[in-house]
Design a protein around this motif. Structure first.
Motif, mmCIF file in Angstrom:
data_model
loop_
_atom_site.group_PDB
_atom_site.id
_atom_site.type_symbol
_atom_site.label_atom_id
_atom_site.label_comp_id
_atom_site.label_asym_id
_atom_site.label_seq_id
_atom_site.Cartn_x
_atom_site.Cartn_y
_atom_site.Cartn_z
ATOM 1 N N MET A 31 10.510 32.187 12.241
ATOM 2 C CA MET A 31 9.642 32.150 13.426
ATOM 3 C C MET A 31 8.362 31.361 13.131
ATOM 4 S SD MET A 31 11.174 33.746 15.932
ATOM 5 C CE MET A 31 9.876 34.176 17.071
ATOM 6 N N ALA A 32 7.764 31.583 11.961
ATOM 7 C CA ALA A 32 6.532 30.872 11.602
ATOM 8 C C ALA A 32 6.796 29.369 11.479
ATOM 9 C CB ALA A 32 5.967 31.433 10.298
ATOM 10 N N LEU A 33 7.906 29.000 10.852
ATOM 11 C CA LEU A 33 8.259 27.580 10.725
ATOM 12 C C LEU A 33 8.547 26.963 12.093
ATOM 13 C CD1 LEU A 33 10.552 27.647 7.566
ATOM 14 C CD2 LEU A 33 8.358 26.447 7.800
ATOM 15 N N THR A 34 9.173 27.736 12.966
ATOM 16 C CA THR A 34 9.482 27.251 14.310
ATOM 17 C C THR A 34 8.199 26.888 15.049
ATOM 18 O OG1 THR A 34 11.539 28.518 14.438
ATOM 19 C CG2 THR A 34 10.533 27.883 16.530
ATOM 20 N N ALA A 35 7.228 27.798 15.058
ATOM 21 C CA ALA A 35 5.966 27.539 15.760
ATOM 22 C C ALA A 35 5.217 26.355 15.130
ATOM 23 C CB ALA A 35 5.092 28.785 15.745
#
Length: 126
Positions: free
Chosen positions: A100-104
């Motif tokens: 999720m952090a990499l996606t954002a």
């Protein structure tokens, strides 16, 4: 991109066909729908690439976008909550939080609006 006026709204021609845009849903996509769609689908596409790069198999990614608009400020979009539902995936909570952090971080649309629109991203695994 070039936009051409029509009786109600505008249109543009894309490689995938004609895209009608208007303030009235009966005559095309509303501008806020396109903005929210851009943020949601960019995020989903980046998430998909990250999962594939990490060789984490999954069956489906479903995205629900809830939007908060402020009628006092020309219906400004103030918040977009993206909720990702992943099916057919085996991943730990910690791994998914990293995804999720990499996606954002890597979604150009999220990065483009994050100073003016609050973006909240949550997930569930089924």
């Amino acid at each position: 991109m070039e936009f051409h006026m029509k009786e109600i709204g505008f249109y543009t021609e894309t490689a995938n066909g004609r895209l009608n845009i208007a303030g009235d849903e009966e005559h095309g996509f509303r501008p806020f729908q396109l903005l929210v769609s851009s943020v949601a689908v960019c995020s989903g596409g980046i998430m998909r690439k990250i999962l594939e790069k990490k060789r984490i198999p999954y069956e489906d990614i479903h995205i629900k976008a809830d939007v908060v608009r402020n009628p006092e400020k020309a219906d400004k979009i103030e918040k977009i909550h993206l909720h990702f539902t992943l099916t057919g995936i085996e991943i730990s909570q910690a791994q998914m939080e990293k995804v999720m952090a990499l996606t954002a971080k890597n979604c150009s649309m999220v990065q483009s609006v994050m100073e003016s629109i609050e973006i909240e991203e949550t997930f569930e695994i089924k």
